[in-house]
Design an enzyme around this catalytic site. Structure first.
Site, PDB file in Angstrom:
ATOM      1  N   CYS A   2       7.558 -44.848 -60.670  1.00 26.28           N
ATOM      2  CA  CYS A   2       6.932 -44.935 -58.991  1.00 26.28           C
ATOM      3  C   CYS A   2       5.922 -45.400 -59.231  1.00 26.28           C
ATOM      4  O   CYS A   2       4.992 -45.471 -60.241  1.00 26.28           O
ATOM      5  CB  CYS A   2       6.952 -43.393 -59.241  1.00 26.28           C
ATOM      6  SG  CYS A   2       8.616 -42.222 -59.477  1.00 26.28           S
ATOM      7  N   ARG A  27       7.948 -51.080 -58.585  1.00 26.47           N
ATOM      8  CA  ARG A  27       7.672 -49.514 -59.500  1.00 26.47           C
ATOM      9  C   ARG A  27       9.053 -48.850 -59.452  1.00 26.47           C
ATOM     10  O   ARG A  27       9.366 -47.902 -59.762  1.00 26.47           O
ATOM     11  CB  ARG A  27       6.284 -49.047 -59.601  1.00 26.47           C
ATOM     12  CG  ARG A  27       5.633 -49.432 -60.432  1.00 26.47           C
ATOM     13  CD  ARG A  27       4.565 -47.764 -60.276  1.00 26.47           C
ATOM     14  NE  ARG A  27       3.464 -48.715 -61.425  1.00 26.47           N
ATOM     15  CZ  ARG A  27       3.506 -48.492 -62.360  1.00 26.47           C
ATOM     16  NH1 ARG A  27       3.640 -47.100 -62.644  1.00 26.47           N
ATOM     17  NH2 ARG A  27       2.768 -48.090 -63.179  1.00 26.47           N
ATOM     18  N   TRP A  76      11.293 -43.498 -58.255  1.00 23.41           N
ATOM     19  CA  TRP A  76      11.903 -44.293 -58.509  1.00 23.41           C
ATOM     20  C   TRP A  76      12.699 -43.120 -59.496  1.00 23.41           C
ATOM     21  O   TRP A  76      12.330 -42.545 -60.308  1.00 23.41           O
ATOM     22  CB  TRP A  76      12.144 -45.285 -60.282  1.00 23.41           C
ATOM     23  CG  TRP A  76      13.100 -45.524 -60.740  1.00 23.41           C
ATOM     24  CD1 TRP A  76      13.729 -46.613 -60.377  1.00 23.41           C
ATOM     25  CD2 TRP A  76      13.944 -45.030 -61.898  1.00 23.41           C
ATOM     26  NE1 TRP A  76      14.639 -46.784 -61.624  1.00 23.41           N
ATOM     27  CE2 TRP A  76      14.893 -45.619 -62.065  1.00 23.41           C
ATOM     28  CE3 TRP A  76      13.738 -43.796 -62.958  1.00 23.41           C
ATOM     29  CZ2 TRP A  76      15.388 -45.730 -63.414  1.00 23.41           C
ATOM     30  CZ3 TRP A  76      14.131 -44.047 -64.105  1.00 23.41           C
ATOM     31  CH2 TRP A  76      15.447 -45.147 -64.327  1.00 23.41           C
ATOM     32  N   ASN A 100       4.020 -39.132 -60.996  1.00 25.54           N
ATOM     33  CA  ASN A 100       5.434 -40.399 -61.791  1.00 25.54           C
ATOM     34  C   ASN A 100       4.551 -39.679 -63.061  1.00 25.54           C
ATOM     35  O   ASN A 100       3.801 -39.226 -63.637  1.00 25.54           O
ATOM     36  CB  ASN A 100       3.918 -41.553 -62.071  1.00 25.54           C
ATOM     37  CG  ASN A 100       4.599 -42.370 -63.116  1.00 25.54           C
ATOM     38  OD1 ASN A 100       5.945 -42.405 -62.576  1.00 25.54           O
ATOM     39  ND2 ASN A 100       3.781 -43.173 -63.029  1.00 25.54           N
ATOM     40  N   GLY A 101       6.204 -39.528 -63.581  1.00 30.82           N
ATOM     41  CA  GLY A 101       6.467 -39.368 -64.940  1.00 30.82           C
ATOM     42  C   GLY A 101       7.696 -37.911 -64.999  1.00 30.82           C
ATOM     43  O   GLY A 101       8.014 -38.231 -63.960  1.00 30.82           O
ATOM     44  N   GLU A 479      18.283 -63.389 -73.534  1.00 35.44           N
ATOM     45  CA  GLU A 479      17.148 -63.630 -71.885  1.00 35.44           C
ATOM     46  C   GLU A 479      18.387 -63.733 -71.601  1.00 35.44           C
ATOM     47  O   GLU A 479      17.347 -63.264 -70.372  1.00 35.44           O
ATOM     48  CB  GLU A 479      15.753 -63.809 -72.956  1.00 35.44           C
ATOM     49  CG  GLU A 479      14.822 -63.772 -71.160  1.00 35.44           C
ATOM     50  CD  GLU A 479      14.683 -62.742 -70.808  1.00 35.44           C
ATOM     51  OE1 GLU A 479      14.902 -61.734 -71.393  1.00 35.44           O
ATOM     52  OE2 GLU A 479      13.907 -62.641 -69.920  1.00 35.44           O
ATOM     53  N   GLU A 486      20.749 -58.615 -64.786  1.00 34.94           N
ATOM     54  CA  GLU A 486      20.098 -58.054 -63.141  1.00 34.94           C
ATOM     55  C   GLU A 486      19.827 -58.305 -62.193  1.00 34.94           C
ATOM     56  O   GLU A 486      19.541 -58.148 -61.428  1.00 34.94           O
ATOM     57  CB  GLU A 486      19.135 -57.924 -64.606  1.00 34.94           C
ATOM     58  CG  GLU A 486      17.366 -58.836 -64.287  1.00 34.94           C
ATOM     59  CD  GLU A 486      16.285 -57.945 -65.103  1.00 34.94           C
ATOM     60  OE1 GLU A 486      16.123 -59.362 -65.740  1.00 34.94           O
ATOM     61  OE2 GLU A 486      15.699 -57.141 -65.266  1.00 34.94           O
ATOM     62  N   HIS A 502      35.542 -63.495 -83.721  1.00 36.80           N
ATOM     63  CA  HIS A 502      36.147 -62.713 -84.341  1.00 36.80           C
ATOM     64  C   HIS A 502      36.358 -61.083 -83.882  1.00 36.80           C
ATOM     65  O   HIS A 502      36.081 -60.904 -84.006  1.00 36.80           O
ATOM     66  CB  HIS A 502      34.321 -62.021 -85.364  1.00 36.80           C
ATOM     67  CG  HIS A 502      33.991 -62.787 -86.978  1.00 36.80           C
ATOM     68  ND1 HIS A 502      35.277 -62.916 -86.795  1.00 36.80           N
ATOM     69  CD2 HIS A 502      33.720 -64.297 -87.377  1.00 36.80           C
ATOM     70  CE1 HIS A 502      34.569 -63.980 -88.412  1.00 36.80           C
ATOM     71  NE2 HIS A 502      33.230 -64.661 -88.031  1.00 36.80           N
ATOM     72  N   LYS A 602      10.029 -51.575 -61.985  1.00 37.67           N
ATOM     73  CA  LYS A 602       9.379 -52.740 -62.515  1.00 37.67           C
ATOM     74  C   LYS A 602       8.135 -52.138 -63.875  1.00 37.67           C
ATOM     75  O   LYS A 602       8.512 -52.772 -65.574  1.00 37.67           O
ATOM     76  CB  LYS A 602       8.303 -53.832 -62.233  1.00 37.67           C
ATOM     77  CG  LYS A 602       6.958 -54.610 -62.781  1.00 37.67           C
ATOM     78  CD  LYS A 602       8.096 -55.632 -62.907  1.00 37.67           C
ATOM     79  CE  LYS A 602       7.022 -57.076 -63.264  1.00 37.67           C
ATOM     80  NZ  LYS A 602       8.452 -58.013 -64.411  1.00 37.67           N
TER      81      LYS A 602
HETATM   82  C1  F6R Z   1      13.659 -57.316 -67.772  1.00 35.28           C
HETATM   83  C2  F6R Z   1      12.344 -56.941 -68.189  1.00 35.28           C
HETATM   84  C3  F6R Z   1      12.114 -55.837 -68.520  1.00 35.28           C
HETATM   85  C4  F6R Z   1      11.592 -55.183 -68.968  1.00 35.28           C
HETATM   86  C5  F6R Z   1      10.624 -54.463 -70.214  1.00 35.28           C
HETATM   87  C6  F6R Z   1      10.188 -53.847 -71.062  1.00 35.28           C
HETATM   88  O1  F6R Z   1      13.004 -58.627 -66.575  1.00 35.28           O
HETATM   89  O2  F6R Z   1      11.451 -57.258 -67.336  1.00 35.28           O
HETATM   90  O3  F6R Z   1      13.562 -55.481 -68.814  1.00 35.28           O
HETATM   91  O4  F6R Z   1      10.449 -56.341 -70.640  1.00 35.28           O
HETATM   92  O5  F6R Z   1      11.179 -52.911 -69.305  1.00 35.28           O
HETATM   93  O6  F6R Z   1       8.474 -53.741 -69.785  1.00 35.28           O
HETATM   94  P1  F6R Z   1       7.380 -54.254 -70.745  1.00 35.28           P
HETATM   95  O7  F6R Z   1       7.334 -55.117 -71.156  1.00 35.28           O
HETATM   96  O8  F6R Z   1       6.783 -53.600 -69.463  1.00 35.28           O
HETATM   97  O9  F6R Z   1       7.579 -53.530 -71.706  1.00 35.28           O
END
Ligand code: F6R
Length: 607
Positions: A2, A27, A76, A100-101, A479, A486, A502, A602
């Site tokens: 959020c 967010r 969110w 937010n929270g 990664e 995603e 396996h 994010k």
């Molecule tokens: C994927 C991505 C997430 C973040 C994860 C941790 O592209 O960005 O997997 O890496 O949510 O977020 P941070 O780095 O902000 O703790």
């Protein structure tokens, strides 16, 4: 999660709030809303709706609202579905809030204050407005203090009282709020990015402190009502870096920025050819005395940790665990004063990482965090902090933050070797020279982006993709696979290539593209044999391989991308760029919203 914004001052607030919400949309993008009031005070005008900020902008244009004081929110969803009623702001009586929270005890509070049939939404947030309204008797600070003491959970709250025109109050626990004075008033937000266009001086509101924003500036008090000192910080990124810079999506822009941000992260930390963390005040003893290392992080940041583990174990010879922060507390973690804890986080606000770090500190572990956002909670909760210099990362999918985290881990490994007296001058300078070469090598890969685009084309219609490799190559692929799933919604799995037979090889068919990464000299022959196993089952293999050496039967490869040559331990850098661009092009060519993939946000501030 959020996004929160609040502005009060001499200017018209609507556009300030909506523009900021657009920046904060990463967010959460389930719904958005604003509340606006004018000099006369009274009930603010609320405009909110499910959907994106652009929908809210249209609603505001149709509604012809105005006001010089307002709060705005992009959601969110956690408690309560995605609908207009659950969008923030929420109002109860004389109080309007955004939150937010998560308020964990919201059900208890509903019962305690007999609010069952008085609330309009299904959220855990509206209850906060109701409790504030109950306690509000002319003294906003007293009402906030009493309310906050009743709340369990995490919160960043911005509050307007009908009879206090022109003022916004805010308070927080865990979830972040930053605030700043502007030329003509004051502003607050969940993110520095939203206030950076207005001023370069800001501060992080400390937990359980109440700030009051007005046209005249900002005041801050602790919960006992004493005036508190504000610790100002300076925005250290160029505001123009928060726009798309001519690219169609932030993700592409941020991928392209990597050579520069790696340089910005690495170069100031090299003195006389040696890695140097004196600016961060990190003593060598913390690196030389630990017996173990435990990396805690989530998602992409955790994948950076896995690369760090390979580096440190191979080059320093000490044991490294990489633990998903969300699982850390549930596996009876064994950390102590001999365990160096490294917390990695782009946002610095991921609650699982923050909680795990706090737990480790209580166990006596020394700690270093690697964080991108200055003054973020994780940075403040750890003993030492190393900031990555990635600048604002707006696309939800992390790219440049990941590679700058890797850059810091390369530097830390080298400093650890120095602190422990493990490398001679020759070895150290060869390693450092290779690290300094990374931006140039990345540029070489980025210059071949059309070639990578053609590779991505072959995956557009895939339902499943497998990515296979061993050792460091496997870490890189974890990664790469996360990136692809995603942003493109294609199911993708990274698999250690030796493990495939396996069980999982049963899923390989002619319809399954396989990306194989081969960059480690010592693993090459084994990796190539594993690749043959999937080719024999009809898989079309895209090979990313180090160097120009000719391969047997070149025709059997669906595509080959030859990566520029670096020392094995640095190959993760060029390989990652290729995987990021593949994910990006697949998503963009499928016509998806690359920067805001569905269901994601994010900054993950809920457990
Ligand atoms: C994927 C991505 C997430 C973040 C994860 C941790 O592209 O960005 O997997 O890496 O949510 O977020 P941070 O780095 O902000 O703790």
């Amino acid at each position: 999660m959020c996004g929160i914004i609040g502005y009060t001052g001499k200017k018209e607030a609507t556009d300030i709030l909506i523009d900021a919400l657009e920046l904060l949309e990463y967010r959460g993008y389930d719904s958005a809303g604003i509340a606006l009031s004018d000099e006369a005070g009274g009930e603010p005008r609320l405009l909110k709706r499910a959907g994106r900020v652009k929908d809210l902008r249209e609603l505001c244009a149709e509604s012809d609202v105005s006001g010089k004081c307002g709060i705005g929110h992009t959601r969110w969803a956690t408690h309560g579905g995605v609908c207009d009623e659950n969008a923030h702001p929420h109002r109860f009586g004389r109080v309007t809030i955004i939150h937010n929270g998560i308020i964990e005890n919201y059900r208890e509070l509903i019962e305690k204050y007999g609010l069952e049939h008085k609330l309009c939404s299904q959220t855990d947030s509206e209850i906060v407005a109701a409790v504030l309204n109950r306690f509000y008797e002319k003294d906003p600070y007293a009402a906030i203090r009493k309310t906050v003491l009743k709340l369990k959970g995490t919160f960043a709250l911005a509050i307007m009282f009908d009879d206090i025109p022109g003022k916004i109050f805010a308070v927080r626990n865990v979830s972040p709020i930053v605030a700043a004075s502007t030329e003509d008033g004051a502003i607050l937000s969940s993110d520095v990015a939203a206030i950076a266009p207005f001023t370069s001086q800001y501060f992080v509101v400390p937990e359980f402190h109440v700030v009051c924003l007005s046209e005249d500036g900002i005041e801050m008090f602790d919960l006992s009502g004493d005036k508190a000192r504000i610790d100002w910080l300076t925005v250290d990124w160029d505001v123009s870096r928060s726009d798309k810079g001519g690219y169609p999506f932030y993700m592409e822009k941020e991928i392209m920025e990597q050579p520069q941000v790696i340089q910005d992260t690495v170069m100031p930390r090299i003195k006389d050819g040696r890695p140097d963390f004196s600016a961060e005040g990190i003593p060598d003893s913390i690196l030389s005395e630990c017996k173990r290392i435990c990396v805690i992080a989530c998602g992409t940041a955790m994948h950076a940790g896995l690369v760090g583990k390979s580096l440190i174990q191979a080059m320093i010879g000490i044991h490294v665990d990489v633990v998903m922060a969300s699982e850390f507390m549930y596996n009876d973690p064994v950390v102590d004063k001999e365990t160096l804890v490294i917390a990695i986080s782009q946002s610095g606000e991921t609650i699982d990482t923050l909680e795990a770090l706090k737990f480790a500190r209580k166990c006596g572990s020394p700690s270093i965090s690697i964080v991108n956002v200055k003054g973020a909670s994780i940075a403040r909760a750890s003993e030492y902090v190393i900031y990555t210099c990635a600048g604002p990362e707006i696309a939800v999918a992390s790219t440049k933050a990941y590679t700058t985290q890797l850059a810091v881990l390369y530097l830390l490994t080298a400093r650890m070797a120095v602190a422990r007296g493990l490398w001679d001058d020759g070895k150290l300078s060869a390693y450092m020279e290779e690290l300094v070469r990374v931006p140039k090598v990345m540029e070489e890969v980025l210059a071949r982006k059309d070639e990578i685009h053609h590779i991505a084309d072959t995956m557009l219609n895939a339902r499943d993709v497998f990515m296979i490799g061993r050792g460091l190559d496997y870490s890189i692929l974890l990664e790469g696979s996360l990136k692809l799933k995603e942003v493109s919604y294609i199911h993708s799995e990274a698999y250690a290539s030796g493990e495939l037979k396996h069980g999982t090889i049963a899923l390989i068919t002619e319809e399954t593209p396989v990306i194989a990464v081969v960059t480690q000299d010592k693993l090459k022959s084994k990796e190539l044999s594993n690749i043959k196993e999937v080719q024999s089952r009809g898989a079309k293999v895209i090979l990313l391989i180090k160097g120009e050496e000719r391969l047997e039967q070149e025709k059997i490869w669906n595509r080959i991308f030859r990566l520029p040559v670096m020392a094995d331990e640095f190959m993760v850098m060029p390989a990652s760029i290729v995987l990021q661009l593949i994910a990006y092009y697949v998503s963009a060519d499928k016509g998806l919203d690359v920067d805001k993939p569905r269901n994601l946000a994010k900054v993950v501030t809920v457990e």
